[in-house]
Design a protein around this motif. Structure first.
Motif, PDB file in Angstrom:
ATOM      1  N   GLN A  72       2.015 -18.947  -2.580  1.00  0.00           N
ATOM      2  CA  GLN A  72       0.473 -19.343  -2.711  1.00  0.00           C
ATOM      3  C   GLN A  72      -0.658 -18.314  -3.735  1.00  0.00           C
ATOM      4  O   GLN A  72      -1.338 -19.289  -4.278  1.00  0.00           O
ATOM      5  N   ASP A  73      -0.055 -17.406  -3.261  1.00  0.00           N
ATOM      6  CA  ASP A  73      -2.050 -16.746  -4.389  1.00  0.00           C
ATOM      7  C   ASP A  73      -0.503 -15.382  -4.365  1.00  0.00           C
ATOM      8  O   ASP A  73      -1.112 -14.407  -4.312  1.00  0.00           O
ATOM      9  N   SER A  74       0.104 -15.762  -5.290  1.00  0.00           N
ATOM     10  CA  SER A  74       0.990 -14.290  -5.541  1.00  0.00           C
ATOM     11  C   SER A  74       0.123 -13.200  -6.693  1.00  0.00           C
ATOM     12  O   SER A  74      -0.064 -11.735  -5.886  1.00  0.00           O
ATOM     13  N   GLU A  75      -0.692 -13.501  -7.296  1.00  0.00           N
ATOM     14  CA  GLU A  75      -1.142 -12.183  -8.627  1.00  0.00           C
ATOM     15  C   GLU A  75      -2.589 -11.778  -7.561  1.00  0.00           C
ATOM     16  O   GLU A  75      -2.071 -10.545  -7.510  1.00  0.00           O
ATOM     17  N   ASN A  76      -2.943 -12.398  -6.446  1.00  0.00           N
ATOM     18  CA  ASN A  76      -3.865 -12.050  -5.738  1.00  0.00           C
ATOM     19  C   ASN A  76      -3.503 -10.935  -4.287  1.00  0.00           C
ATOM     20  O   ASN A  76      -3.656  -9.775  -4.210  1.00  0.00           O
ATOM     21  N   VAL A  77      -2.417 -11.320  -4.031  1.00  0.00           N
ATOM     22  CA  VAL A  77      -1.533 -10.678  -3.111  1.00  0.00           C
ATOM     23  C   VAL A  77      -0.657  -9.425  -3.535  1.00  0.00           C
ATOM     24  O   VAL A  77      -0.929  -8.111  -2.608  1.00  0.00           O
ATOM     25  N   LYS A  78      -0.112  -9.362  -4.173  1.00  0.00           N
ATOM     26  CA  LYS A  78       0.277  -8.397  -5.596  1.00  0.00           C
ATOM     27  C   LYS A  78      -0.827  -7.517  -5.464  1.00  0.00           C
ATOM     28  O   LYS A  78      -0.640  -5.684  -5.359  1.00  0.00           O
ATOM     29  N   LYS A  79      -1.765  -7.331  -6.093  1.00  0.00           N
ATOM     30  CA  LYS A  79      -3.650  -6.801  -5.971  1.00  0.00           C
ATOM     31  C   LYS A  79      -3.917  -6.084  -4.795  1.00  0.00           C
ATOM     32  O   LYS A  79      -3.801  -5.478  -4.491  1.00  0.00           O
ATOM     33  N   ALA A  80      -4.063  -7.330  -3.558  1.00  0.00           N
ATOM     34  CA  ALA A  80      -3.864  -6.594  -2.437  1.00  0.00           C
ATOM     35  C   ALA A  80      -3.238  -5.417  -2.030  1.00  0.00           C
ATOM     36  O   ALA A  80      -3.634  -5.054  -1.468  1.00  0.00           O
ATOM     37  N   PHE A  81      -2.138  -5.995  -2.359  1.00  0.00           N
ATOM     38  CA  PHE A  81      -1.118  -4.737  -0.997  1.00  0.00           C
ATOM     39  C   PHE A  81      -1.199  -3.317  -2.422  1.00  0.00           C
ATOM     40  O   PHE A  81      -0.553  -2.329  -1.746  1.00  0.00           O
ATOM     41  N   THR A  82      -1.482  -3.709  -3.326  1.00  0.00           N
ATOM     42  CA  THR A  82      -1.295  -2.513  -4.235  1.00  0.00           C
ATOM     43  C   THR A  82      -2.617  -1.322  -3.379  1.00  0.00           C
ATOM     44  O   THR A  82      -1.745  -0.015  -3.025  1.00  0.00           O
ATOM     45  N   PHE A  83      -3.460  -1.943  -3.164  1.00  0.00           N
ATOM     46  CA  PHE A  83      -4.371  -1.324  -2.352  1.00  0.00           C
ATOM     47  C   PHE A  83      -4.073  -0.744  -1.638  1.00  0.00           C
ATOM     48  O   PHE A  83      -4.365  -0.055  -0.948  1.00  0.00           O
ATOM     49  N   PHE A  84      -3.505  -2.318  -0.515  1.00  0.00           N
ATOM     50  CA  PHE A  84      -2.960  -1.762   1.159  1.00  0.00           C
ATOM     51  C   PHE A  84      -1.987   0.201   1.109  1.00  0.00           C
ATOM     52  O   PHE A  84      -1.921   0.853   1.714  1.00  0.00           O
ATOM     53  N   ILE A  85      -1.363  -0.110  -0.087  1.00  0.00           N
ATOM     54  CA  ILE A  85       0.031   0.426  -0.031  1.00  0.00           C
ATOM     55  C   ILE A  85      -0.931   2.162  -0.795  1.00  0.00           C
ATOM     56  O   ILE A  85      -0.559   3.667   0.126  1.00  0.00           O
ATOM     57  N   ILE A  86      -2.024   2.261  -1.583  1.00  0.00           N
ATOM     58  CA  ILE A  86      -2.715   3.089  -1.565  1.00  0.00           C
ATOM     59  C   ILE A  86      -2.954   3.680  -0.643  1.00  0.00           C
ATOM     60  O   ILE A  86      -3.452   4.888  -0.336  1.00  0.00           O
ATOM     61  N   GLN A  87      -4.286   3.266   0.565  1.00  0.00           N
ATOM     62  CA  GLN A  87      -5.039   3.103   1.190  1.00  0.00           C
ATOM     63  C   GLN A  87      -3.838   4.251   2.233  1.00  0.00           C
ATOM     64  O   GLN A  87      -4.399   5.183   3.068  1.00  0.00           O
ATOM     65  N   LEU A  88      -2.514   3.308   2.507  1.00  0.00           N
ATOM     66  CA  LEU A  88      -1.671   3.589   3.663  1.00  0.00           C
ATOM     67  C   LEU A  88      -0.765   5.665   3.175  1.00  0.00           C
ATOM     68  O   LEU A  88      -0.707   6.550   3.612  1.00  0.00           O
ATOM     69  N   ALA A  89      -1.130   5.513   1.678  1.00  0.00           N
ATOM     70  CA  ALA A  89      -0.110   6.762   1.434  1.00  0.00           C
ATOM     71  C   ALA A  89      -1.626   7.665   1.605  1.00  0.00           C
ATOM     72  O   ALA A  89      -1.582   8.872   1.958  1.00  0.00           O
ATOM     73  N   LEU A  90      -2.483   7.613   1.452  1.00  0.00           N
ATOM     74  CA  LEU A  90      -4.120   8.191   1.596  1.00  0.00           C
ATOM     75  C   LEU A  90      -3.822   8.773   2.995  1.00  0.00           C
ATOM     76  O   LEU A  90      -4.629   9.490   3.780  1.00  0.00           O
ATOM     77  N   ASN A  91      -4.653   7.753   4.421  1.00  0.00           N
ATOM     78  CA  ASN A  91      -4.362   7.779   5.165  1.00  0.00           C
ATOM     79  C   ASN A  91      -3.197   8.843   5.322  1.00  0.00           C
ATOM     80  O   ASN A  91      -3.676   9.856   6.719  1.00  0.00           O
ATOM     81  N   ALA A  92      -2.074   9.323   5.308  1.00  0.00           N
ATOM     82  CA  ALA A  92      -1.057  10.066   5.618  1.00  0.00           C
ATOM     83  C   ALA A  92      -1.461  11.057   4.694  1.00  0.00           C
ATOM     84  O   ALA A  92      -1.191  12.395   5.546  1.00  0.00           O
ATOM     85  N   ALA A  93      -1.969  11.398   3.513  1.00  0.00           N
ATOM     86  CA  ALA A  93      -2.543  12.104   3.180  1.00  0.00           C
ATOM     87  C   ALA A  93      -3.229  13.048   3.801  1.00  0.00           C
ATOM     88  O   ALA A  93      -3.404  14.165   3.942  1.00  0.00           O
ATOM     89  N   TRP A  94      -4.585  12.334   4.521  1.00  0.00           N
ATOM     90  CA  TRP A  94      -5.378  13.086   4.870  1.00  0.00           C
ATOM     91  C   TRP A  94      -4.802  13.902   5.940  1.00  0.00           C
ATOM     92  O   TRP A  94      -5.289  15.531   6.191  1.00  0.00           O
ATOM     93  N   THR A  95      -3.910  13.592   6.645  1.00  0.00           N
ATOM     94  CA  THR A  95      -3.867  14.346   7.713  1.00  0.00           C
ATOM     95  C   THR A  95      -3.104  15.066   7.305  1.00  0.00           C
ATOM     96  O   THR A  95      -2.790  16.663   8.222  1.00  0.00           O
ATOM     97  N   VAL A  96      -1.938  15.551   5.977  1.00  0.00           N
ATOM     98  CA  VAL A  96      -1.674  16.444   5.962  1.00  0.00           C
ATOM     99  C   VAL A  96      -1.900  18.022   5.151  1.00  0.00           C
ATOM    100  O   VAL A  96      -2.332  19.068   5.841  1.00  0.00           O
ATOM    101  N   ILE A  97      -3.386  16.771   5.254  1.00  0.00           N
ATOM    102  CA  ILE A  97      -4.751  17.810   3.764  1.00  0.00           C
ATOM    103  C   ILE A  97      -5.470  18.559   4.835  1.00  0.00           C
ATOM    104  O   ILE A  97      -5.563  19.955   4.605  1.00  0.00           O
ATOM    105  N   PHE A  98      -5.291  17.955   6.108  1.00  0.00           N
ATOM    106  CA  PHE A  98      -6.653  18.470   7.490  1.00  0.00           C
ATOM    107  C   PHE A  98      -5.660  19.446   7.577  1.00  0.00           C
ATOM    108  O   PHE A  98      -5.939  20.301   8.231  1.00  0.00           O
ATOM    109  N   PHE A  99      -4.529  18.570   8.382  1.00  0.00           N
ATOM    110  CA  PHE A  99      -3.787  19.670  10.215  1.00  0.00           C
ATOM    111  C   PHE A  99      -2.466  20.249  10.010  1.00  0.00           C
ATOM    112  O   PHE A  99      -2.405  21.394  10.414  1.00  0.00           O
TER     113      PHE A  99
END
Length: 158
Positions: A72-99
């Motif tokens: 129904q909304d491919s362009e907005n879903v692609k944009k939203a999922f880009t942010f989702f994937i980046i934040q998920l990668a940053l989530n994992a990166a925080w653990t590595v940096i801190f712990f």
């Protein structure tokens, strides 16, 4: 792809990131982490695994719900999922940096960036599916708390 399968794929991915982050944390939680000064509001260690498990489940369901709107909304879903994937990668990166690297200052800088990406993911998801966006709010709240905790740990141990 069926709606349930999309949700299952994103859910599994989020839980896998959580599991791998937990593996990075395990050694430091018994060696390095007990040796640093923590603020009085630091939660007990046992609380983190169930909270993060619930948050990863909510993230996965949310992401799957947004993916289900692709036709129904491919362009907005692609944009939203880009942010989702980046934040998920940053989530994992925080653990590595801190712990793993034992670097609360760099982790603090990184978690601020993570918070901004989660907020943007929430904003994008909310445009596509209000419920999907709302499912990210507990995650945003927990990372807000984690950011204050991280900053306090850095300040107390500088």
């Amino acid at each position: 792809m069926q709606k349930i399968i999309r949700i299952a794929v994103v859910l599994t991915t989020c839980l896998l990131v959580g599991y791998l982050s937990g593996m990075v944390t395990r050694e430091s939680i018994t060696t390095w982490y007990p040796t640093i000064v923590k603020p009085t509001f630091n939660p007990p260690n046992w609380i983190f695994a169930p909270v993060w498990s619930i948050l990863y489940i909510m993230m996965g369901v949310s992401g799957g719900m947004v993916w289900n709107r692709f036709e129904q909304d491919s362009e907005n879903v692609k944009k939203a999922f880009t942010f989702f994937i980046i934040q998920l990668a940053l989530n994992a990166a925080w653990t590595v940096i801190f712990f793993y690297f034992h670097n609360p200052f760099l982790a603090l800088i990184e978690i601020i960036l993570l918070w901004l990406l989660i907020f943007e993911t929430y904003t994008q998801f909310k445009k596509i599916d209000k419920t999907a966006g709302m499912l990210l709010l507990p995650y945003l709240a927990w990372v807000s708390f984690a950011m204050v905790l991280n900053g306090s740990i850095w300040w107390l141990n500088r």
